[in-house]
Design a protein around this motif. Structure first.
Motif, PDB file in Angstrom:
ATOM      1  N   HIS A  78     -38.897  10.714 -19.125  1.00  0.00           N
ATOM      2  CA  HIS A  78     -38.415  11.041 -17.784  1.00  0.00           C
ATOM      3  C   HIS A  78     -37.194  10.176 -17.528  1.00  0.00           C
ATOM      4  N   VAL A  79     -36.132  10.766 -17.018  1.00  0.00           N
ATOM      5  CA  VAL A  79     -34.916  10.016 -16.737  1.00  0.00           C
ATOM      6  C   VAL A  79     -34.760   9.854 -15.229  1.00  0.00           C
ATOM      7  N   ASP A  80     -34.715   8.602 -14.805  1.00  0.00           N
ATOM      8  CA  ASP A  80     -34.499   8.285 -13.399  1.00  0.00           C
ATOM      9  C   ASP A  80     -32.997   8.276 -13.150  1.00  0.00           C
TER      10      ASP A  80
ATOM     11  N   ASN B  91     -33.726   2.972  -2.484  1.00  0.00           N
ATOM     12  CA  ASN B  91     -35.015   3.640  -2.530  1.00  0.00           C
ATOM     13  C   ASN B  91     -35.537   3.661  -3.971  1.00  0.00           C
ATOM     14  N   LEU B  92     -36.131   2.560  -4.406  1.00  0.00           N
ATOM     15  CA  LEU B  92     -36.628   2.445  -5.776  1.00  0.00           C
ATOM     16  C   LEU B  92     -37.883   3.285  -6.007  1.00  0.00           C
ATOM     17  N   GLU B  93     -38.622   3.560  -4.942  1.00  0.00           N
ATOM     18  CA  GLU B  93     -39.898   4.256  -5.091  1.00  0.00           C
ATOM     19  C   GLU B  93     -39.737   5.694  -5.574  1.00  0.00           C
ATOM     20  N   ALA B  94     -38.603   6.312  -5.331  1.00  0.00           N
ATOM     21  CA  ALA B  94     -38.414   7.711  -5.728  1.00  0.00           C
ATOM     22  C   ALA B  94     -38.543   7.876  -7.235  1.00  0.00           C
ATOM     23  N   GLY B  95     -37.836   7.070  -8.002  1.00  0.00           N
ATOM     24  CA  GLY B  95     -37.909   7.156  -9.461  1.00  0.00           C
ATOM     25  C   GLY B  95     -39.266   6.768  -9.994  1.00  0.00           C
ATOM     26  N   VAL B  96     -39.887   5.762  -9.390  1.00  0.00           N
ATOM     27  CA  VAL B  96     -41.221   5.316  -9.811  1.00  0.00           C
ATOM     28  C   VAL B  96     -42.231   6.425  -9.567  1.00  0.00           C
ATOM     29  N   ALA B  97     -42.171   7.051  -8.409  1.00  0.00           N
ATOM     30  CA  ALA B  97     -43.109   8.129  -8.078  1.00  0.00           C
ATOM     31  C   ALA B  97     -42.928   9.330  -9.007  1.00  0.00           C
ATOM     32  N   GLU B  98     -41.682   9.662  -9.313  1.00  0.00           N
ATOM     33  CA  GLU B  98     -41.437  10.784 -10.232  1.00  0.00           C
ATOM     34  C   GLU B  98     -42.019  10.482 -11.612  1.00  0.00           C
ATOM     35  N   PHE B  99     -41.814   9.261 -12.100  1.00  0.00           N
ATOM     36  CA  PHE B  99     -42.352   8.894 -13.415  1.00  0.00           C
ATOM     37  C   PHE B  99     -43.883   8.945 -13.412  1.00  0.00           C
TER      38      PHE B  99
ATOM     39  N   LEU C 126     -36.650   6.408 -18.609  1.00  0.00           N
ATOM     40  CA  LEU C 126     -35.273   6.098 -18.948  1.00  0.00           C
ATOM     41  C   LEU C 126     -34.455   6.090 -17.665  1.00  0.00           C
ATOM     42  N   VAL C 127     -33.240   5.573 -17.745  1.00  0.00           N
ATOM     43  CA  VAL C 127     -32.389   5.534 -16.551  1.00  0.00           C
ATOM     44  C   VAL C 127     -30.997   6.034 -16.882  1.00  0.00           C
ATOM     45  N   GLY C 128     -30.325   6.549 -15.857  1.00  0.00           N
ATOM     46  CA  GLY C 128     -28.931   6.942 -16.004  1.00  0.00           C
ATOM     47  C   GLY C 128     -28.734   8.424 -16.227  1.00  0.00           C
ATOM     48  N   ASP C 129     -27.715   8.748 -17.006  1.00  0.00           N
ATOM     49  CA  ASP C 129     -27.372  10.120 -17.326  1.00  0.00           C
ATOM     50  C   ASP C 129     -28.426  10.684 -18.283  1.00  0.00           C
ATOM     51  N   PRO C 130     -29.059  11.816 -17.950  1.00  0.00           N
ATOM     52  CA  PRO C 130     -30.145  12.329 -18.787  1.00  0.00           C
ATOM     53  C   PRO C 130     -29.757  12.566 -20.250  1.00  0.00           C
TER      54      PRO C 130
END
Length: 180
Positions: free
Chosen positions: A53-55, A77-85, A108-112
């Motif tokens: 999963h790419v945040d 809003n850090l929780e958005a990426g955490v919740a998606e993962f 993962l982070v950044g550009d997918p």
């Protein structure tokens, strides 16, 4: 890019165990058949499966020489990426509970396309599996500006990329393919 769960020294050991993996890019709400196809190919190839999963709300700030990636949020809003993962992990766990294959989930982070490409390089992946985007005006605009992840992957690295349709067939006589 890096797994959100293991500590820095554990990443090298985990990557060694995942060599020649099949990587599947996943996002919340993605149709189950994308993961099922990735699982099928992992079994056919006798490979581990990595659910990635790419945040996109975070970006890479720098990478240590040992490969550990440091990132920073685009917004607070850090929780958005955490919740998606977490959603991706739960969906993968439900589908892969009885699967006879070694698998793990990676955040993962950044550009997918770049994040998946880098992970594939670290794992010497045999195959990258991605789903097509959803139809709709918003997705068409997003793709216009950012490009197709599958197309960008296929042009920026040497591994095969398997693109799985969303499952919403468009009739041949329909002129507007991207209408909702």
């Amino acid at each position: 890019m890096t797994d959100s769960t293991p500590a820095q020294p554990d990443e090298a050991a985990q990557n060694a165990a995942l060599q020649k993996a099949v990587i599947v890019g996943m996002q919340p709400g993605q149709p189950d058949h994308v993961l099922r196809e990735a699982l099928r190919y992992a079994k056919l190839l006798g490979s581990p499966l990595v659910v990635a999963h790419v945040d996109v709300t975070r970006f890479v700030t720098f990478e240590d020489p040992d490969g550990y990636v440091h990132s920073a949020p685009i917004d607070l809003n850090l929780e958005a990426g955490v919740a998606e993962f977490e959603d991706v992990q739960k969906a993968a766990e439900a589908m892969l509970a009885d699967a006879d294959v070694v698998w793990t989930a990676r955040q993962l982070v950044g550009d997918p396309a770049l994040a998946i490409k880098q992970l594939a390089g670290k794992l010497d992946a045999q195959l990258i599996v991605v789903g097509t985007r959803k139809r709709g005006l918003g997705e068409s605009i997003r793709e216009f500006f950012t490009g197709s992840v599958a197309a960008r992957l296929s042009h920026r690295q040497h591994r095969p990329v398997l693109v799985i349709p969303q499952g919403e067939e468009v009739p041949d006589d329909q002129k507007d393919v991207w209408s909702e």
